[in-house]
Design a protein around this motif. Structure first.
Motif, PDB file in Angstrom:
ATOM      1  N   THR A   1       0.129  -8.180  -9.165  1.00  0.00           N
ATOM      2  CA  THR A   1       1.052  -7.319  -9.140  1.00  0.00           C
ATOM      3  C   THR A   1       1.353  -6.683  -7.773  1.00  0.00           C
ATOM      4  O   THR A   1       0.610  -6.671  -7.189  1.00  0.00           O
ATOM      5  CB  THR A   1       0.709  -6.251 -10.158  1.00  0.00           C
ATOM      6  N   LEU A   2       2.796  -6.568  -7.483  1.00  0.00           N
ATOM      7  CA  LEU A   2       3.017  -5.944  -6.254  1.00  0.00           C
ATOM      8  C   LEU A   2       2.427  -4.592  -6.090  1.00  0.00           C
ATOM      9  O   LEU A   2       2.012  -4.124  -5.042  1.00  0.00           O
ATOM     10  CB  LEU A   2       4.676  -5.543  -6.337  1.00  0.00           C
ATOM     11  N   ASP A   3       2.361  -3.607  -7.153  1.00  0.00           N
ATOM     12  CA  ASP A   3       1.608  -2.391  -7.052  1.00  0.00           C
ATOM     13  C   ASP A   3       0.054  -2.570  -6.650  1.00  0.00           C
ATOM     14  O   ASP A   3      -0.386  -1.731  -5.833  1.00  0.00           O
ATOM     15  CB  ASP A   3       1.712  -1.850  -8.446  1.00  0.00           C
ATOM     16  N   ARG A   4      -0.561  -3.641  -7.099  1.00  0.00           N
ATOM     17  CA  ARG A   4      -1.947  -3.915  -6.761  1.00  0.00           C
ATOM     18  C   ARG A   4      -1.931  -4.210  -5.227  1.00  0.00           C
ATOM     19  O   ARG A   4      -2.907  -3.923  -4.447  1.00  0.00           O
ATOM     20  CB  ARG A   4      -2.606  -4.831  -7.627  1.00  0.00           C
TER      21      ARG A   4
ATOM     22  N   CYS B   1       0.124  -3.242  -2.949  1.00  0.00           N
ATOM     23  CA  CYS B   1       0.573  -2.072  -2.148  1.00  0.00           C
ATOM     24  C   CYS B   1      -0.901  -1.218  -2.169  1.00  0.00           C
ATOM     25  O   CYS B   1      -1.146  -0.679  -1.167  1.00  0.00           O
ATOM     26  CB  CYS B   1       1.458  -1.388  -2.748  1.00  0.00           C
ATOM     27  N   GLY B   2      -1.620  -1.341  -3.363  1.00  0.00           N
ATOM     28  CA  GLY B   2      -2.653  -0.305  -3.206  1.00  0.00           C
ATOM     29  C   GLY B   2      -3.879  -0.818  -2.314  1.00  0.00           C
ATOM     30  O   GLY B   2      -4.395  -0.213  -1.580  1.00  0.00           O
ATOM     31  N   GLU B   3      -3.853  -2.258  -2.184  1.00  0.00           N
ATOM     32  CA  GLU B   3      -4.825  -3.109  -1.495  1.00  0.00           C
ATOM     33  C   GLU B   3      -4.422  -2.631   0.028  1.00  0.00           C
ATOM     34  O   GLU B   3      -5.286  -2.583   1.010  1.00  0.00           O
ATOM     35  CB  GLU B   3      -4.954  -4.423  -1.549  1.00  0.00           C
ATOM     36  N   ALA B   4      -3.251  -2.835   0.426  1.00  0.00           N
ATOM     37  CA  ALA B   4      -2.428  -2.646   1.695  1.00  0.00           C
ATOM     38  C   ALA B   4      -2.499  -1.300   2.147  1.00  0.00           C
ATOM     39  O   ALA B   4      -2.474  -0.974   3.397  1.00  0.00           O
ATOM     40  CB  ALA B   4      -1.282  -3.230   1.895  1.00  0.00           C
ATOM     41  N   GLY B   5      -2.363  -0.494   1.184  1.00  0.00           N
ATOM     42  CA  GLY B   5      -2.291   0.972   1.650  1.00  0.00           C
ATOM     43  C   GLY B   5      -0.918   1.472   2.080  1.00  0.00           C
ATOM     44  O   GLY B   5      -0.455   2.255   3.004  1.00  0.00           O
ATOM     45  N   LEU B   6       0.135   0.593   1.590  1.00  0.00           N
ATOM     46  CA  LEU B   6       1.551   0.673   1.793  1.00  0.00           C
ATOM     47  C   LEU B   6       2.416   0.773   0.651  1.00  0.00           C
ATOM     48  O   LEU B   6       2.092   0.549  -0.403  1.00  0.00           O
ATOM     49  CB  LEU B   6       2.073  -0.713   2.979  1.00  0.00           C
ATOM     50  N   SER B   7       3.744   1.235   0.958  1.00  0.00           N
ATOM     51  CA  SER B   7       4.702   1.344  -0.032  1.00  0.00           C
ATOM     52  C   SER B   7       5.251  -0.003  -0.396  1.00  0.00           C
ATOM     53  O   SER B   7       4.953  -0.681   0.267  1.00  0.00           O
ATOM     54  CB  SER B   7       5.887   2.579   0.195  1.00  0.00           C
ATOM     55  N   ARG B   8       5.692  -0.244  -1.261  1.00  0.00           N
ATOM     56  CA  ARG B   8       6.639  -1.555  -1.652  1.00  0.00           C
ATOM     57  C   ARG B   8       7.596  -2.051  -0.425  1.00  0.00           C
ATOM     58  O   ARG B   8       7.220  -3.097  -0.094  1.00  0.00           O
ATOM     59  CB  ARG B   8       7.166  -1.250  -3.034  1.00  0.00           C
ATOM     60  N   SER B   9       8.429  -1.076  -0.157  1.00  0.00           N
ATOM     61  CA  SER B   9       9.287  -1.595   0.988  1.00  0.00           C
ATOM     62  C   SER B   9       8.511  -1.736   2.164  1.00  0.00           C
ATOM     63  O   SER B   9       8.812  -2.733   2.944  1.00  0.00           O
ATOM     64  CB  SER B   9      10.267  -0.387   1.034  1.00  0.00           C
ATOM     65  N   ALA B  10       7.583  -0.912   2.620  1.00  0.00           N
ATOM     66  CA  ALA B  10       6.682  -1.086   3.732  1.00  0.00           C
ATOM     67  C   ALA B  10       6.166  -2.333   3.742  1.00  0.00           C
ATOM     68  O   ALA B  10       6.215  -3.152   4.837  1.00  0.00           O
ATOM     69  CB  ALA B  10       5.909   0.053   3.998  1.00  0.00           C
ATOM     70  N   LEU B  11       5.443  -2.784   2.538  1.00  0.00           N
ATOM     71  CA  LEU B  11       4.824  -3.788   2.337  1.00  0.00           C
ATOM     72  C   LEU B  11       5.617  -5.187   2.472  1.00  0.00           C
ATOM     73  O   LEU B  11       5.060  -6.113   3.370  1.00  0.00           O
ATOM     74  CB  LEU B  11       3.792  -3.741   1.146  1.00  0.00           C
ATOM     75  N   LEU B  12       6.847  -5.183   2.022  1.00  0.00           N
ATOM     76  CA  LEU B  12       7.763  -6.256   1.993  1.00  0.00           C
ATOM     77  C   LEU B  12       8.250  -6.468   3.620  1.00  0.00           C
ATOM     78  O   LEU B  12       8.267  -7.696   3.910  1.00  0.00           O
ATOM     79  CB  LEU B  12       8.916  -6.005   1.147  1.00  0.00           C
TER      80      LEU B  12
END
Length: 274
Positions: free
Chosen positions: A181-184, A186-197
């Motif tokens: 999932t995108l949420d997982r 984001c959790g691994e990266a430590g970023l918000s959805r928009s920041a990760l994308l």
């Protein structure tokens, strides 16, 4: 635009695959090296966010992870390609340079008649099933020239600013066969959805979802090469159903999973003396 079934041959002695396609490809990347050649036609290539106008006689060079797409523009493309696994490239580079390190091509498109001639001769030998040692010489000569023209050492590990994206990638590489999932991520990266994308697009040239799908296709290729049935390969690599797997695989590889599996039937591992 033509999207015809491709032709593919695995050369057990050289430990690489040869392809011939008449088609375009959507945005994707490989986990291996690619040396390609435009035998005929014209195309528009986008690689690492740089646009190229392809023409007859151009060589195309992809490093593992280079995100790219290609579309015909005008005359239909006749594309020839060699797919070289990392381990094979390591052995070839060590033989040529004495250094067991993965190289990187600094250019993605190259026009060089001498290298083009070597490529065409080598590709024809592989596609015809030749086992003469002349094809080994041609491969070494071709790679030696390409490394002289546009080779450089692989880049050092990513700096701290890119670590978040690398953490997300590492998670997908461990869990590609599961539901991701995108949420997982984001959790691994430590970023918000928009920041990760945004970060993913900047560092990898594709979205996280496309990165995951490419990982799954890469792992499915390895399973098919080992003789695993397509249905099992789809299940083990996290595809929701075999239809989705077949459509996606055919779109990005140019062959249906069953046809790809067939080119490795009876594959034998060569022995190597050190």
């Amino acid at each position: 635009m033509r999207n015809e079934p491709g032709m593919a041959v695995y050369d057990a002695g050289l430990r690489l695959e040869a392809y011939r396609f008449h088609r375009s490809f959507p945005k994707h990347f490989h986990d291996h090296y690619v040396i390609g050649y435009i035998e005929d036609g014209q195309g528009a290539l986008v690689c690492r966010d740089v646009e190229y106008a392809l023409k007859k006689g151009d060589l195309i060079l992809y490093n593992p992870g280079d995100s790219h797409s290609c579309a015909e523009s005008g005359a239909a493309l006749d594309y020839w390609g060699l797919h070289i696994p990392r381990e094979t490239m390591l052995d070839l580079t060590e033989e040529l340079t004495g250094q067991r390190t993965l190289p990187a091509f600094s250019r993605n498109v190259l026009s060089d008649p001498e290298a083009g001639w070597d490529f065409r001769a080598l590709h024809k030998q592989i596609m015809m099933g030749s086992r003469e040692f002349g094809r080994e010489e041609r491969l070494l000569l071709l790679l030696s020239r390409l490394l002289r023209l546009c080779g450089r050492p692989r880049e050092a590990p990513a700096p701290a600013g890119r670590e978040a994206v690398e953490r997300a990638c590492a998670y997908m590489e461990r869990h590609y066969g599961e539901r991701v999932t995108l949420d997982r991520l984001c959790g691994e990266a430590g970023l918000s959805r928009s920041a990760l994308l945004r970060a993913f697009a900047r560092e990898k040239g594709v979205t996280p979802y496309h990165y995951l799908e490419n990982l799954r296709i890469g792992q499915a290729r390895k399973l098919l090469e080992q003789g695993v049935p397509p249905a099992e390969a789809a299940l083990r690599t996290g595809f929701s159903d075999q239809s989705h797997f077949t459509n996606y695989f055919s779109r990005f590889i140019g062959l249906a999973p069953g046809a790809y599996r067939e080119i490795f039937a009876g594959k034998e591992e060569p022995t190597h003396e050190k």
